[in-house]
Design an enzyme around this catalytic site. Sequence first.
Site, PDB file in Angstrom:
ATOM      1  N   LEU A  47       0.917  -1.279   0.015  1.00  0.00           N
ATOM      2  CA  LEU A  47       0.022   0.009  -0.108  1.00  0.00           C
ATOM      3  C   LEU A  47       1.015   1.108  -0.275  1.00  0.00           C
ATOM      4  O   LEU A  47       1.001   1.982   0.950  1.00  0.00           O
ATOM      5  CB  LEU A  47      -1.073  -0.073   1.317  1.00  0.00           C
ATOM      6  CG  LEU A  47      -2.258   0.528   1.038  1.00  0.00           C
ATOM      7  CD1 LEU A  47      -2.779   0.238  -0.326  1.00  0.00           C
ATOM      8  CD2 LEU A  47      -3.245   0.068   2.126  1.00  0.00           C
ATOM      9  N   HIS A  48       1.674   1.410  -1.217  1.00  0.00           N
ATOM     10  CA  HIS A  48       2.413   2.643  -1.287  1.00  0.00           C
ATOM     11  C   HIS A  48       2.322   3.020  -2.551  1.00  0.00           C
ATOM     12  O   HIS A  48       1.377   2.867  -3.428  1.00  0.00           O
ATOM     13  CB  HIS A  48       4.025   2.251  -1.104  1.00  0.00           C
ATOM     14  CG  HIS A  48       4.309   1.728   0.052  1.00  0.00           C
ATOM     15  ND1 HIS A  48       4.105   2.412   1.342  1.00  0.00           N
ATOM     16  CD2 HIS A  48       4.819   0.399   0.480  1.00  0.00           C
ATOM     17  CE1 HIS A  48       4.594   1.694   2.376  1.00  0.00           C
ATOM     18  NE2 HIS A  48       4.956   0.416   1.796  1.00  0.00           N
ATOM     19  N   ALA A  49       3.115   4.237  -2.975  1.00  0.00           N
ATOM     20  CA  ALA A  49       3.026   4.677  -4.350  1.00  0.00           C
ATOM     21  C   ALA A  49       1.603   4.704  -4.934  1.00  0.00           C
ATOM     22  O   ALA A  49       0.597   5.238  -4.341  1.00  0.00           O
ATOM     23  CB  ALA A  49       3.931   3.904  -5.068  1.00  0.00           C
ATOM     24  N   PRO A  74      -0.783   2.309  -5.878  1.00  0.00           N
ATOM     25  CA  PRO A  74      -1.895   1.663  -5.135  1.00  0.00           C
ATOM     26  C   PRO A  74      -2.687   2.652  -4.163  1.00  0.00           C
ATOM     27  O   PRO A  74      -3.779   2.538  -3.638  1.00  0.00           O
ATOM     28  CB  PRO A  74      -1.326   0.362  -4.755  1.00  0.00           C
ATOM     29  CG  PRO A  74      -0.021   0.367  -5.613  1.00  0.00           C
ATOM     30  CD  PRO A  74       0.301   1.677  -5.985  1.00  0.00           C
TER      31      PRO A  74
END
Lengths: 557, 92
Positions: free
Chosen positions: B14-16, B18
């Site tokens: 759950l980074h960038a 997404p």
Amino acid sequence: MSRELRGLGVSAGIAVGPVARLAAAPELPDVNAEVEDVEFETARAADALEAVAADLDARAAQADGAGADVLVAQALMARDPVLADAVAGLVREGRDAPHAIDAAFAEHRRALEALGGYMAERAADLDDLRTRAVAHLLGLPMPGIPDPGHPFILVADDLAPADTATLDPAKVLGIVTERGGPTGHTAILAKQLGIPAITACPDAVALTDGQRLMLDGASGLLVADPEDALVADAERRARELAARRASSHGPGRTADGHPVRLLVNVGGPGDLAAPGIPGAQGVGLLRTEFLFLERATAPTRDEQEALYREIFDAFAGRTVIVRTLDVGADKPLAYLPQAPEENPALGVRGLRLSRRDPELLDEQLAAIAAAARGSDADVGVMAPMVATAREAEGFAAAARGHGLTKVGVMVEVPAAALCAADILAHVDFASLGTNDLAQYTLATDRLAGELADLLDPWQPALLRLVAATIEAGVAADKPVGVCGEAASEPMLALVLTGMGVTSLSMGATSLADVRSTLAAHTLEQCRDLAATALAAGSAPDARASVEAVAREGMGVG
Amino acid sequence: MPERTVTVGSKVGLHARPASLFVQAAARQSVPVTIAKPDGDPVDARSILMVIGLDVRGGQDVVLHADGDGADAALDELAALLAVDHDAEVAS
């Protein structure tokens, strides 16, 4: 009076022009202004954050791909409701808008930094947002890429992704940053855009707007206020380089005809359109991660075979070296769960994955072999993260079991370099991955910007391991190539050639430079340069003395 | 109390991108939604800073929670979004 500065050359080329500094971050006022109207002050802070977000939205609309994604994420951060609540709370406690914003960002910054790695890099994004919002409140220009109305050399402490995403190569002649490393995003972007660049140059802090600067992105040399003769010489060299680039074609060879195959690194079918590809003698490193990442199940054998075939067909009559899957706990696959590791660089990655899941490698080798059988490319396969001769032996047996005839290993772990002779006894060739070999030899994380000097490809320990590996290849009469960043640096390419390397594999944009530099030196000169590099006691010494000897040889000393 | 446990499909976690997509979708919902790691403290799903601060990796579970009218529909939409792989970047 001219003055020389040194940094890390990360994108080759010569640039001469006036300095334009990235607008400096505004200083926060020393004194917190008394807040008389909490509602008004809260609204002022909110307006500043919204102005920053709107500016990022506008820039995101101009950027594309990954650059746009970064800007969109930053705009979301500026509009973050939790951040806005924190700012409002701080204003109620009596902080003025700039100080409230500064404190609220600082808190999130600490939280991200504590997580380390990728998250710590996002901390720089927060600094950038905080600076922009504070500048807005103080009525100062938003920091960012300057626009002096003429082409310039951009000088900055460091560049945020928001800065690099909108760089215009028509205006930016060169880039100099005080921080940053050899594989950071500034380096990657500069190389992509063909802008000469130097990072990790702390002395650049003294450069001022309008000051004339000359930079050589190959050597990392900067000259402030250069004398006219020096500029004329640099401009002549830049013209010669451009002419050599334009006329450079054909297979790689030294001035006296010693062949060194010049290959390209390819990360997926998308790279096949790069302009240097038609002139390459093949692919020295075909990364296969693109097939395995971003999906819920492993690619089938047929699926893999079709994609390999597409690439093999594009290189009919040329070499293609396929590297088997190279992932670890830092890039886990959905269908191959890996628990997070304390040190993913030292954990179960590359060939080591096959200890847990031999099936995945076996399927990949079967698909490569099937695609190779129906193609006119000269296909080889190599394994990443090999540390022992026994691992090399096991991989070779597996690959040959599928009918693959050209089997090799990456040398990127110091143990493999030290035992290169034993490893080469089991395989047909080796390829030096200098980026990881530097990381493991110097015990330095590739993402650790402040330790960038330790990752310098000219580090004596790295050069010695590289030389030992190549020597083992020469003794066994087996090809040893280099497929790391080192291969794309023209001076290092000469040194590697002198050591006896048989191929150099690099990003397609570097091919012309390396090819033309190679063609201007004899094998004997390359051997002298290799001896000079190996005799040096430090990375800067190695680079400087090789440059001096090479220039002497070219008659331009 | 409507709740969903879902495995994050994007490899980067759950980074960038997404994370951006998720936060934007959460902001569109009619009810406030929280997200937590199993056994962790829930945070506001509309806050990108809190969401990336959870440091959720691909393949890890997260728990979504919401109350009130439309909570189930909101959770279904967000859970479906999390389960999909949105990674745009190919790792080098």
